[in-house]
Design a protein around this motif. Structure first.
Motif, PDB file in Angstrom:
ATOM      1  N   MET A   1      -2.634 -16.541   8.815  1.00 34.99           N
ATOM      2  CA  MET A   1      -3.349 -16.062   7.650  1.00 34.99           C
ATOM      3  C   MET A   1      -4.753 -16.650   7.646  1.00 34.99           C
ATOM      4  O   MET A   1      -4.943 -17.804   8.019  1.00 34.99           O
ATOM      5  N   GLY A   2      -5.680 -15.864   7.165  1.00 31.25           N
ATOM      6  CA  GLY A   2      -7.032 -16.354   6.987  1.00 31.25           C
ATOM      7  C   GLY A   2      -7.120 -17.266   5.777  1.00 31.25           C
ATOM      8  O   GLY A   2      -6.206 -17.334   4.949  1.00 31.25           O
ATOM      9  N   LYS A   3      -8.262 -17.965   5.645  1.00 30.69           N
ATOM     10  CA  LYS A   3      -8.418 -18.922   4.546  1.00 30.69           C
ATOM     11  C   LYS A   3      -8.310 -18.259   3.179  1.00 30.69           C
ATOM     12  O   LYS A   3      -7.690 -18.809   2.264  1.00 30.69           O
ATOM     13  N   GLY A   4      -8.890 -17.086   3.037  1.00 29.77           N
ATOM     14  CA  GLY A   4      -8.813 -16.383   1.760  1.00 29.77           C
ATOM     15  C   GLY A   4      -7.387 -15.991   1.418  1.00 29.77           C
ATOM     16  O   GLY A   4      -6.957 -16.093   0.263  1.00 29.77           O
TER      17      GLY A   4
ATOM     18  N   GLN B   1      -2.329 -16.763  -1.632  1.00 29.26           N
ATOM     19  CA  GLN B   1      -0.895 -17.035  -1.617  1.00 29.26           C
ATOM     20  C   GLN B   1      -0.568 -18.309  -2.399  1.00 29.26           C
ATOM     21  O   GLN B   1       0.439 -18.369  -3.105  1.00 29.26           O
ATOM     22  N   CYS B   2      -1.421 -19.319  -2.299  1.00 26.49           N
ATOM     23  CA  CYS B   2      -1.220 -20.544  -3.077  1.00 26.49           C
ATOM     24  C   CYS B   2      -1.349 -20.256  -4.568  1.00 26.49           C
ATOM     25  O   CYS B   2      -0.578 -20.793  -5.375  1.00 26.49           O
ATOM     26  N   ALA B   3      -2.293 -19.395  -4.940  1.00 21.58           N
ATOM     27  CA  ALA B   3      -2.425 -19.010  -6.347  1.00 21.58           C
ATOM     28  C   ALA B   3      -1.178 -18.277  -6.815  1.00 21.58           C
ATOM     29  O   ALA B   3      -0.685 -18.511  -7.928  1.00 21.58           O
TER      30      ALA B   3
ATOM     31  N   GLY C   1       7.200 -35.691   1.814  1.00 20.81           N
ATOM     32  CA  GLY C   1       6.383 -36.834   2.252  1.00 20.81           C
ATOM     33  C   GLY C   1       6.094 -36.900   3.742  1.00 20.81           C
ATOM     34  O   GLY C   1       5.113 -37.514   4.152  1.00 20.81           O
ATOM     35  N   HIS C   2       6.892 -36.229   4.547  1.00 18.80           N
ATOM     36  CA  HIS C   2       6.700 -36.255   6.004  1.00 18.80           C
ATOM     37  C   HIS C   2       5.742 -35.178   6.514  1.00 18.80           C
ATOM     38  O   HIS C   2       5.392 -35.172   7.701  1.00 18.80           O
ATOM     39  N   LEU C   3       5.286 -34.283   5.628  1.00 15.80           N
ATOM     40  CA  LEU C   3       4.468 -33.149   6.058  1.00 15.80           C
ATOM     41  C   LEU C   3       2.987 -33.499   6.110  1.00 15.80           C
ATOM     42  O   LEU C   3       2.488 -34.257   5.267  1.00 15.80           O
ATOM     43  N   PRO C   4       2.238 -32.895   7.056  1.00 15.64           N
ATOM     44  CA  PRO C   4       0.797 -33.129   7.123  1.00 15.64           C
ATOM     45  C   PRO C   4       0.053 -32.273   6.099  1.00 15.64           C
ATOM     46  O   PRO C   4       0.515 -31.204   5.689  1.00 15.64           O
ATOM     47  N   LEU C   5      -1.118 -32.766   5.688  1.00 14.35           N
ATOM     48  CA  LEU C   5      -1.999 -31.992   4.805  1.00 14.35           C
ATOM     49  C   LEU C   5      -2.529 -30.757   5.548  1.00 14.35           C
ATOM     50  O   LEU C   5      -2.642 -30.759   6.766  1.00 14.35           O
ATOM     51  N   MET C   6      -2.870 -29.730   4.783  1.00 18.98           N
ATOM     52  CA  MET C   6      -3.467 -28.512   5.366  1.00 18.98           C
ATOM     53  C   MET C   6      -4.828 -28.842   5.951  1.00 18.98           C
ATOM     54  O   MET C   6      -5.522 -29.670   5.518  1.00 18.98           O
TER      55      MET C   6
END
Length: 103
Positions: free
Chosen positions: A1-4, A9-11, A98-103
């Motif tokens: 997915m692109g950034k937009g 999707q987060c919204a 807690g084990h997941l990396p940040l985006m």
């Protein structure tokens, strides 16, 4: 997915979790709003990993909501794109994510 697309999707996830749970957990959402509505975006490997996280979150008594895309743009209809967990204290959410990396 692109950034937009990721942003949209987060919204959808934030709106979805509000719609599903706010009526039953009004005090939790008011506290979340009063603390600035914190949100953290993390990466998962694939839809299977996302489903596993959702199951773990539910087992821990956390609210969760999975966005399934309508398929109008970049990805296939029904694809699971985002999992929202919470709102809840960071320590409780970290037990699942807690084990997941940040985006």
């Amino acid at each position: 997915m692109g950034k937009g697309k990721i942003g949209a999707q987060c919204a959808h996830a934030a709106v979805g979790i509000l719609g599903r749970y706010r009526g039953r957990h009004e005090a939790v959402f008011r506290q979340w709003e009063a603390s600035g509505q914190p949100k953290i975006a993390l990466k998962v490997k694939d839809e299977e990993a996302m489903a596993d996280l959702a199951e773990r979150a539910q087992q821990c008594g956390l609210m969760c909501y999975i966005v399934r895309d309508a398929g109008r743009t970049q990805i296939a209809a029904g694809s699971q794109t985002v999992l929202a967990i919470g709102p809840a204290p960071k320590s409780r959410v970290d037990q699942v994510t807690g084990h997941l990396p940040l985006m």
